[in-house]
Design a protein around this motif. Structure first.
Motif, mmCIF file in Angstrom:
data_model
loop_
_atom_site.group_PDB
_atom_site.id
_atom_site.type_symbol
_atom_site.label_atom_id
_atom_site.label_comp_id
_atom_site.label_asym_id
_atom_site.label_seq_id
_atom_site.Cartn_x
_atom_site.Cartn_y
_atom_site.Cartn_z
ATOM 1 N N ASN A 156 -37.285 -10.023 -0.541
ATOM 2 C CA ASN A 156 -37.451 -10.521 0.821
ATOM 3 C C ASN A 156 -36.386 -11.538 1.227
ATOM 4 O OD1 ASN A 156 -39.104 -11.017 3.332
ATOM 5 N ND2 ASN A 156 -39.180 -13.047 2.422
ATOM 6 N N SER A 157 -35.949 -12.359 0.272
ATOM 7 C CA SER A 157 -34.968 -13.400 0.603
ATOM 8 C C SER A 157 -33.633 -12.823 1.062
ATOM 9 C CB SER A 157 -34.744 -14.316 -0.603
ATOM 10 O OG SER A 157 -34.280 -13.572 -1.721
ATOM 11 N N PHE A 158 -33.388 -11.536 0.764
ATOM 12 C CA PHE A 158 -32.112 -10.913 1.135
ATOM 13 C C PHE A 158 -32.168 -10.148 2.458
ATOM 14 C CE2 PHE A 158 -32.182 -10.954 -3.586
ATOM 15 C CZ PHE A 158 -31.161 -11.878 -3.772
ATOM 16 N N LEU A 159 -33.315 -10.141 3.117
ATOM 17 C CA LEU A 159 -33.414 -9.397 4.375
ATOM 18 C C LEU A 159 -32.565 -10.024 5.475
ATOM 19 C CD1 LEU A 159 -37.165 -8.313 4.583
ATOM 20 C CD2 LEU A 159 -35.170 -6.946 3.995
ATOM 21 N N GLY A 199 -32.076 -5.154 3.185
ATOM 22 C CA GLY A 199 -31.473 -6.324 2.566
ATOM 23 C C GLY A 199 -30.100 -6.043 1.979
ATOM 24 N N PHE A 200 -29.930 -4.878 1.373
ATOM 25 C CA PHE A 200 -28.631 -4.526 0.787
ATOM 26 C C PHE A 200 -27.566 -4.380 1.879
ATOM 27 C CE2 PHE A 200 -31.689 -3.006 -2.378
ATOM 28 C CZ PHE A 200 -31.189 -3.625 -3.521
ATOM 29 N N PHE A 201 -27.943 -3.745 2.997
ATOM 30 C CA PHE A 201 -27.014 -3.630 4.129
ATOM 31 C C PHE A 201 -26.674 -5.012 4.685
ATOM 32 C CE2 PHE A 201 -28.723 0.790 4.489
ATOM 33 C CZ PHE A 201 -27.515 1.455 4.434
ATOM 34 N N ASN A 202 -27.691 -5.864 4.784
ATOM 35 C CA ASN A 202 -27.495 -7.181 5.390
ATOM 36 C C ASN A 202 -26.590 -8.074 4.557
ATOM 37 O OD1 ASN A 202 -29.061 -6.543 7.570
ATOM 38 N ND2 ASN A 202 -30.902 -7.550 6.824
ATOM 39 N N ILE A 203 -26.813 -8.081 3.243
ATOM 40 C CA ILE A 203 -25.970 -8.896 2.364
ATOM 41 C C ILE A 203 -24.514 -8.425 2.426
ATOM 42 C CG2 ILE A 203 -25.446 -9.360 -0.058
ATOM 43 C CD1 ILE A 203 -27.618 -11.118 0.934
#
Length: 279
Positions: A127-130, A184-188
Motif C-alpha cells: 500500500n505504501s507504494f500506491l 504501485g509498480f507503475f507509480n514508483i
C-alpha cells in the motif's frame, strides 16, 4: 500553470464511472462461480485489510496531497516531502503488517480462510507504494485514470480466462490484489519523472505534528465507515456478510458521485491558497 480543472474533472469522472461499473462486472462473474460463503469470507477479510491499510496510512494520503500541491513548483522541496512520506509510510506499513499477521495467526483457525487473509495481505504490504496522494497533488488525473483502467481491465481479463471453479479462489484473490497493487509498480517507476527519491532521516516529531489532525480524521472514518462488515462478520455468518457487502456497493454510489468535483478541486485550492496567503 496547473492543468485544466475541466479536463481534470472529466478524467476524474471517467475513472469514477469506470470504478462504479467495474465491481458489477466482477460481481456478476464471481457470483456464478463462488458460493455465498466464500464471497462473504473474502468480503470480511477485505474489510479487515482496509482497516489496517487506513491505520498504516497515518493520514498521509490527504496530508501528502496537500504538501505536494503546495510545493509542486519546487523540485527540491517536493523530492524531500516525497522521500520522507514514502519512508514513513513504509515503516508504518511494516509495523501494522506485523500486527495483522499476529492477529490472523492466533484468531484464524480454518486453513482455507487463512490463505485468503495471507494473499490479501499483499495489498497491505504494498500500500505504501500506491502514491495516489502524490499524483493527485500534481493533478495528474489523466495518468491516474488511464493507469487505473488499464490495470483493472488486465486483472479482469485474467479472471475470465483463469477463474473457472470454486477451487480457483486463491487465483482470484491474486488477480484481485493485482488490480490494486500493480498500480504501485507503475507509480514508483513513473515518479522518477517528477522527483528524486533519497534515503533521508525522517524527523518523526515534526511529521507526527503535521499528520496528527489528518490521522484523527482517518480514525473517525474507520469507526464511521470501516467497521460495519467486521462487526457483522463477528456476529453472524459469511453468507450474511456477502449479502451486506453487495448491498453496500450500491449505497456508496451516490456518495462517490457527490464527492467527485470536490476531490478534483482540492489540490488546486491548496496550491492557490498557499501562493496567495502563505508566501
Amino acid at each position: 500553470m496547473g492543468k485544466s480543472i475541466i479536463k481534470n474533472y472529466l478524467y476524474n469522472n471517467i475513472l469514477l464511472i469506470f470504478n462504479l461499473i467495474y465491481p458489477f462486472f466482477t460481481m456478476v462473474y464471481v457470483n456464478k462461480i463462488f458460493s455465498l460463503e466464500t464471497i462473504g469470507e473474502i468480503s470480511f477479510a477485505l474489510s479487515i485489510i482496509t482497516v489496517f491499510i487506513s491505520l498504516s496510512s497515518l493520514g498521509i494520503p490527504v496530508y501528502g496531497m496537500r504538501e505536494i500541491a503546495i510545493n509542486r513548483h519546487d523540485l527540491k522541496k517536493m523530492s524531500k516531502i516525497f522521500s520522507e512520506l514514502l519512508t514513513l509510510n513504509f515503516i508504518s506499513t511494516i509495523i501494522f503488517g506485523i500486527i495483522y499477521f499476529i492477529i490472523i495467526y492466533f484468531y484464524i483457525e480454518n486453513s482455507k480462510n487463512l490463505q485468503i487473509y495471507l494473499i490479501l495481505s499483499i495489498n497491505l504490504l504494498l500500500n505504501s507504494f500506491l502514491l495516489e496522494w502524490f499524483y493527485t497533488g500534481l493533478e495528474e488525473y489523466e495518468y491516474i485514470t488511464k493507469r487505473n483502467i488499464l490495470v483493472k481491465i488486465i486483472s479482469f481479463i485474467f479472471m475470465i480466462f483463469f477463474i473457472k471453479t470454486e477451487k480457483d479462489v486463491n487465483l482470484y484473490l491474486i488477480f484481485l490484489v493485482l488490480g490494486t497493487s500493480l498500480n504501485g509498480f507503475f507509480n514508483i517507476y513513473n515518479s522518477k519523472k517528477y522527483v528524486k527519491f533519497s534515503f533521508i532521516k525522517v524527523k518523526l516529531k515534526d511529521k507526527i505534528h503535521g499528520l496528527k489532525y489528518f490521522y484523527f480524521q482517518v480514525i473517525i472514518g474507520i469507526f464511521y465507515n470501516g467497521c460495519d462488515q467486521i462487526i457483522l462478520g463477528l456476529q453472524s455468518t459469511s453468507t450474511q456478510v456477502a449479502y451486506y457487502a453487495r448491498c453496500r456497493q450500491l449505497i456508496v454510489v451516490p456518495i462517490v458521485i457527490s464527492s467527485s468535483f470536490t476531490k478534483t478541486l482540492i489540490p488546486r485550492i491548496n496550491n492557490i491558497v498557499n501562493r496567495l496567503f502563505v508566501k
